[in-house]
Structure formats: C-alpha cells, structure tokens
Design a protein around this motif. Sequence first.
Motif, PDB file in Angstrom:
ATOM      1  N   GLU A 235     -51.141  19.466  44.665  1.00  0.00           N
ATOM      2  CA  GLU A 235     -49.939  20.549  44.586  1.00  0.00           C
ATOM      3  C   GLU A 235     -48.755  20.072  43.945  1.00  0.00           C
ATOM      4  OE1 GLU A 235     -49.321  22.850  48.083  1.00  0.00           O
ATOM      5  OE2 GLU A 235     -51.438  23.021  48.625  1.00  0.00           O
ATOM      6  N   SER A 236     -48.672  18.963  44.113  1.00  0.00           N
ATOM      7  CA  SER A 236     -47.098  18.684  43.157  1.00  0.00           C
ATOM      8  C   SER A 236     -47.133  17.728  42.163  1.00  0.00           C
ATOM      9  CB  SER A 236     -46.322  17.409  44.343  1.00  0.00           C
ATOM     10  OG  SER A 236     -46.149  18.322  45.641  1.00  0.00           O
ATOM     11  N   GLY A 237     -48.367  16.893  41.880  1.00  0.00           N
ATOM     12  CA  GLY A 237     -48.354  16.218  40.550  1.00  0.00           C
ATOM     13  C   GLY A 237     -48.309  14.805  40.605  1.00  0.00           C
ATOM     14  N   TYR A 238     -48.511  14.169  41.960  1.00  0.00           N
ATOM     15  CA  TYR A 238     -48.513  12.868  41.797  1.00  0.00           C
ATOM     16  C   TYR A 238     -49.704  11.869  41.305  1.00  0.00           C
ATOM     17  CZ  TYR A 238     -44.229  12.664  44.748  1.00  0.00           C
ATOM     18  OH  TYR A 238     -42.886  12.617  45.049  1.00  0.00           O
ATOM     19  N   THR A 239     -49.963  12.050  40.285  1.00  0.00           N
ATOM     20  CA  THR A 239     -51.047  11.487  39.379  1.00  0.00           C
ATOM     21  C   THR A 239     -51.246  10.035  39.011  1.00  0.00           C
ATOM     22  OG1 THR A 239     -50.142  12.184  37.281  1.00  0.00           O
ATOM     23  CG2 THR A 239     -51.358  13.780  38.491  1.00  0.00           C
ATOM     24  N   ASP A 240     -52.043   9.583  38.625  1.00  0.00           N
ATOM     25  CA  ASP A 240     -52.003   8.199  37.933  1.00  0.00           C
ATOM     26  C   ASP A 240     -51.218   8.184  36.846  1.00  0.00           C
ATOM     27  OD1 ASP A 240     -54.138   7.246  39.771  1.00  0.00           O
ATOM     28  OD2 ASP A 240     -55.673   7.654  38.138  1.00  0.00           O
ATOM     29  N   ALA A 241     -50.820   9.183  36.051  1.00  0.00           N
ATOM     30  CA  ALA A 241     -50.052   9.108  34.908  1.00  0.00           C
ATOM     31  C   ALA A 241     -48.497   8.868  35.463  1.00  0.00           C
ATOM     32  CB  ALA A 241     -49.999  10.214  33.925  1.00  0.00           C
ATOM     33  N   PHE A 242     -48.256   9.514  36.768  1.00  0.00           N
ATOM     34  CA  PHE A 242     -47.171   9.151  37.097  1.00  0.00           C
ATOM     35  C   PHE A 242     -46.594   8.092  37.567  1.00  0.00           C
ATOM     36  CE2 PHE A 242     -44.883   9.263  41.291  1.00  0.00           C
ATOM     37  CZ  PHE A 242     -43.393   9.389  41.061  1.00  0.00           C
ATOM     38  N   TYR A 243     -47.434   7.514  38.220  1.00  0.00           N
ATOM     39  CA  TYR A 243     -47.277   6.127  38.791  1.00  0.00           C
ATOM     40  C   TYR A 243     -47.164   5.066  37.841  1.00  0.00           C
ATOM     41  CZ  TYR A 243     -47.763   7.592  43.616  1.00  0.00           C
ATOM     42  OH  TYR A 243     -47.500   8.388  44.716  1.00  0.00           O
ATOM     43  N   GLU A 244     -48.086   5.294  36.801  1.00  0.00           N
ATOM     44  CA  GLU A 244     -47.865   4.080  35.385  1.00  0.00           C
ATOM     45  C   GLU A 244     -46.541   4.369  34.803  1.00  0.00           C
ATOM     46  OE1 GLU A 244     -51.316   5.497  33.379  1.00  0.00           O
ATOM     47  OE2 GLU A 244     -52.710   4.694  34.715  1.00  0.00           O
ATOM     48  N   SER A 245     -46.085   5.637  34.459  1.00  0.00           N
ATOM     49  CA  SER A 245     -44.763   5.864  34.035  1.00  0.00           C
ATOM     50  C   SER A 245     -43.623   5.435  34.706  1.00  0.00           C
ATOM     51  CB  SER A 245     -44.487   7.461  33.663  1.00  0.00           C
ATOM     52  OG  SER A 245     -44.291   8.193  34.743  1.00  0.00           O
ATOM     53  N   ILE A 246     -43.717   5.434  36.068  1.00  0.00           N
ATOM     54  CA  ILE A 246     -42.579   4.728  36.790  1.00  0.00           C
ATOM     55  C   ILE A 246     -42.540   3.269  36.391  1.00  0.00           C
ATOM     56  CG2 ILE A 246     -42.008   4.223  39.360  1.00  0.00           C
ATOM     57  CD1 ILE A 246     -41.347   7.082  38.632  1.00  0.00           C
ATOM     58  N   GLU A 247     -43.703   2.336  36.578  1.00  0.00           N
ATOM     59  CA  GLU A 247     -43.387   1.191  36.183  1.00  0.00           C
ATOM     60  C   GLU A 247     -42.947   0.939  34.971  1.00  0.00           C
ATOM     61  OE1 GLU A 247     -46.467  -2.560  35.956  1.00  0.00           O
ATOM     62  OE2 GLU A 247     -47.011  -0.756  36.794  1.00  0.00           O
ATOM     63  N   GLU A 248     -43.408   1.671  33.855  1.00  0.00           N
ATOM     64  CA  GLU A 248     -43.184   1.763  32.524  1.00  0.00           C
ATOM     65  C   GLU A 248     -41.511   1.731  32.339  1.00  0.00           C
ATOM     66  OE1 GLU A 248     -45.275   4.339  30.279  1.00  0.00           O
ATOM     67  OE2 GLU A 248     -47.241   3.211  30.583  1.00  0.00           O
ATOM     68  N   GLN A 249     -41.127   2.791  33.064  1.00  0.00           N
ATOM     69  CA  GLN A 249     -39.634   3.082  33.110  1.00  0.00           C
ATOM     70  C   GLN A 249     -38.694   2.224  33.523  1.00  0.00           C
ATOM     71  OE1 GLN A 249     -38.557   7.533  33.803  1.00  0.00           O
ATOM     72  NE2 GLN A 249     -40.799   7.554  34.485  1.00  0.00           N
ATOM     73  N   ILE A 250     -39.179   1.743  34.687  1.00  0.00           N
ATOM     74  CA  ILE A 250     -38.380   0.540  35.275  1.00  0.00           C
ATOM     75  C   ILE A 250     -38.286  -0.460  34.449  1.00  0.00           C
ATOM     76  CG2 ILE A 250     -38.379  -0.978  37.485  1.00  0.00           C
ATOM     77  CD1 ILE A 250     -39.679   1.295  38.850  1.00  0.00           C
ATOM     78  N   LYS A 251     -39.596  -1.038  33.736  1.00  0.00           N
ATOM     79  CA  LYS A 251     -39.334  -2.108  32.931  1.00  0.00           C
ATOM     80  C   LYS A 251     -38.477  -2.126  31.724  1.00  0.00           C
ATOM     81  CE  LYS A 251     -43.921  -3.876  34.320  1.00  0.00           C
ATOM     82  NZ  LYS A 251     -45.316  -4.435  34.095  1.00  0.00           N
ATOM     83  N   LYS A 252     -38.336  -0.807  31.319  1.00  0.00           N
ATOM     84  CA  LYS A 252     -37.387  -0.602  30.036  1.00  0.00           C
ATOM     85  C   LYS A 252     -35.895  -0.841  30.403  1.00  0.00           C
ATOM     86  CE  LYS A 252     -40.629   2.092  27.613  1.00  0.00           C
ATOM     87  NZ  LYS A 252     -40.890   3.374  27.153  1.00  0.00           N
ATOM     88  N   PHE A 253     -35.528  -0.700  31.884  1.00  0.00           N
ATOM     89  CA  PHE A 253     -33.993  -0.738  32.268  1.00  0.00           C
ATOM     90  C   PHE A 253     -33.485  -2.154  31.854  1.00  0.00           C
ATOM     91  CE2 PHE A 253     -34.836   2.422  35.986  1.00  0.00           C
ATOM     92  CZ  PHE A 253     -34.900   3.430  34.968  1.00  0.00           C
ATOM     93  N   GLN A 254     -32.242  -1.780  31.193  1.00  0.00           N
ATOM     94  CA  GLN A 254     -31.544  -3.193  31.066  1.00  0.00           C
ATOM     95  C   GLN A 254     -30.292  -3.279  31.483  1.00  0.00           C
ATOM     96  OE1 GLN A 254     -32.965  -5.752  29.389  1.00  0.00           O
ATOM     97  NE2 GLN A 254     -34.974  -4.867  29.458  1.00  0.00           N
ATOM     98  N   PRO A 255     -29.724  -4.497  31.820  1.00  0.00           N
ATOM     99  CA  PRO A 255     -28.325  -4.338  32.629  1.00  0.00           C
ATOM    100  C   PRO A 255     -27.200  -4.183  31.524  1.00  0.00           C
ATOM    101  CG  PRO A 255     -29.125  -6.606  32.008  1.00  0.00           C
ATOM    102  CD  PRO A 255     -30.393  -5.651  31.910  1.00  0.00           C
ATOM    103  N   ASN A 256     -27.345  -3.845  30.384  1.00  0.00           N
ATOM    104  CA  ASN A 256     -26.304  -3.336  29.486  1.00  0.00           C
ATOM    105  C   ASN A 256     -26.344  -1.976  29.483  1.00  0.00           C
ATOM    106  OD1 ASN A 256     -28.526  -3.062  28.093  1.00  0.00           O
ATOM    107  ND2 ASN A 256     -27.568  -3.333  25.952  1.00  0.00           N
ATOM    108  N   ASN A 257     -26.934  -1.273  30.153  1.00  0.00           N
ATOM    109  CA  ASN A 257     -27.080   0.293  29.941  1.00  0.00           C
ATOM    110  C   ASN A 257     -27.313   0.897  31.429  1.00  0.00           C
ATOM    111  OD1 ASN A 257     -30.055   0.380  30.387  1.00  0.00           O
ATOM    112  ND2 ASN A 257     -30.115   0.554  27.879  1.00  0.00           N
ATOM    113  N   ILE A 258     -27.806   0.083  32.524  1.00  0.00           N
ATOM    114  CA  ILE A 258     -27.976   0.490  33.798  1.00  0.00           C
ATOM    115  C   ILE A 258     -27.366  -0.294  34.720  1.00  0.00           C
ATOM    116  CG2 ILE A 258     -29.841   0.968  35.664  1.00  0.00           C
ATOM    117  CD1 ILE A 258     -30.121   3.184  33.425  1.00  0.00           C
ATOM    118  N   GLY A 259     -26.523   0.081  35.563  1.00  0.00           N
ATOM    119  CA  GLY A 259     -25.752  -0.522  36.345  1.00  0.00           C
ATOM    120  C   GLY A 259     -26.362  -0.767  38.017  1.00  0.00           C
ATOM    121  N   ALA A 260     -27.283   0.055  38.117  1.00  0.00           N
ATOM    122  CA  ALA A 260     -27.946   0.014  39.449  1.00  0.00           C
ATOM    123  C   ALA A 260     -29.021   0.926  39.452  1.00  0.00           C
ATOM    124  CB  ALA A 260     -27.159   0.197  40.854  1.00  0.00           C
ATOM    125  N   PHE A 261     -30.355   0.535  40.208  1.00  0.00           N
ATOM    126  CA  PHE A 261     -31.392   1.406  40.218  1.00  0.00           C
ATOM    127  C   PHE A 261     -31.836   1.443  41.967  1.00  0.00           C
ATOM    128  CE2 PHE A 261     -36.305   1.600  40.842  1.00  0.00           C
ATOM    129  CZ  PHE A 261     -36.516   2.854  40.577  1.00  0.00           C
TER     130      PHE A 261
END
Length: 292
Positions: free
Chosen positions: A24-50
Amino acid sequence: MKIAIISDLHFPKNISQQTILYSESGYTDAFYESIEEQIKKFQPNNIGAFIIDGDFYWDYKEFAPLPIIPPKNQWNFYNMFIFQLVAMRQWLHSEIPLILIEGNHDPWFETCVYSKNGDAFVNLTHYADFLIVHYKLTEFQANKVIELLPRNSSHKNRFEIGSNMHLLRNSGILIQNFYIYGFPYHNKELDNTTWKEHRETMIEIFLKKVAQIQKKRHNKSAMPILVCHHGQPKTPKIFFEQLNGKKQDIIGIFWGHWHGVSDEDVAKLRISGKFYNVMPEKNGWNIPIFEI
C-alpha cells in the motif's frame, strides 16, 4: 548548511515487503536501491549531516520467526540490524555525521548500541541481555548470536559499528551553528509516565541543554533543530506551541512515523509553522535535503 533527513526506512526490505508498506505504501526494491545510491552521492562539501529520524529498522519481536529466514541463518537474523548500520556508515562519506533518532521500531537503540565521542558500538553484555529479555532467547541462544559477530581482539566485549555516528536520545549535537536535538519515542510499555508528562519532561531537558550550549558558546547563536519520531500531526504542533510559549525559537521540527497521515494534514502543518514531514512516501521516495 544543508542537511539530508529521512525517517521510516524500515530495513530489512524482505520484512517490509511482507507488510502493507510494500502493498500500500511503496516500499519496493527500487526504493531501497535508490536509498543506497542517494547516500553514496552525498559529499561533505554540500551535505553537513545525514539524519535518520526513527524506525531505521524493524522490531523483530513483531515478526520472528519468519519463514523467509533460512534455518541456517536464524541466529544471524538478530544481528542484521548491526550489519545494516555498518553498511550505511560505509555508504556515507566518512566526514559526514550520521545521526540516528529513536523510533518505535528501534528497541536496539537504547538497549545495546552506544555512541561515545562519535564512535558507535554494541556492548555485547547488554546485547545478550537485550536478546534474552526482549526476544526471549535462552542464554545459550543469545551467546550463539553474539559468536557470529566478528570482533577486534582488543575489544572483546564490544562490536565496533563505525565512527562519526551519533545516537540522539534526549540529547543533541552541535554542527556549525546548529544544535540538532533528538527526542525519543514515547514507549508506553517501558515508560511509566503519561504522554503529557513525557513530553513536558523532554521539553524541559531540551531547554536546559540549549541554554548550556549557548553558555559554552559565550552567547553566540546556536539555532536548535528538533527531530522527533512521533505520530499524529498534533504532536509536533504541541511541541511548537509549548516552545513558543517559552520563547524558544527553533529552525524547525522534523517528524515522521505516521504512515496514514494525509497529504492535506502535512500541507496544513507546513503552512502553519516550521514543520517538515520526512517520511519517504511524502517526499517522492527521495531523501529530502533542507537548507538551514
């Protein structure tokens, strides 16, 4: 400064996909894969904290034993939250602080994971007690679970998760000019106080700690940010009203938890105050990034 913040990740995905979060909400494989991809793209020059605003994982008490867990892996089943924490710390750039707030599905948070000076680890004695009390394992079974954790020989009674990790439970962390503060979920089973008593106590502690931070900084500004994993929209609104009454200004209140909240309720809150819902389904299945 920019912060990335999301709540209700509900790892592991193979459990989420046995629930209505998948259907009903959408917690699919694509969601979990995208979470990992998004986190790996964070860089200290543009994100101060996660920040993960509660329900990083599932409370196994609701699900174990599940037929999806092969018998030979049943003992590692209880260690999976630890391995996921390690993985997430490795996905995220080491210079970016990883901040976790306690949710209602995070009993491990208070009981067996510790964070000191940015180093997070599992105290194995407390972990064994947690497995015995919370999941009703025998002492033999709890020890079997712990034996599967690789260990640094210099720390026989603890398992290192990672550095630059902060578990906030009625506590905060100062990053640049911002004081990020985590309110714990009100656990009705363990807390003998009413929700009102719990909330008022948390606010008093928060105000005292903000005052201490300001004093240490010789009255230089350290603007507070509240992160709370709580339910219905009235909860953050009550926080906001009480803090306004005590003349405590804040950057905003971030919240998640209630998967049934309507888009209309979220929009109303956002218009009426500094409220930000950070559940994935309310943010296009992306990790929202806020300029503060």
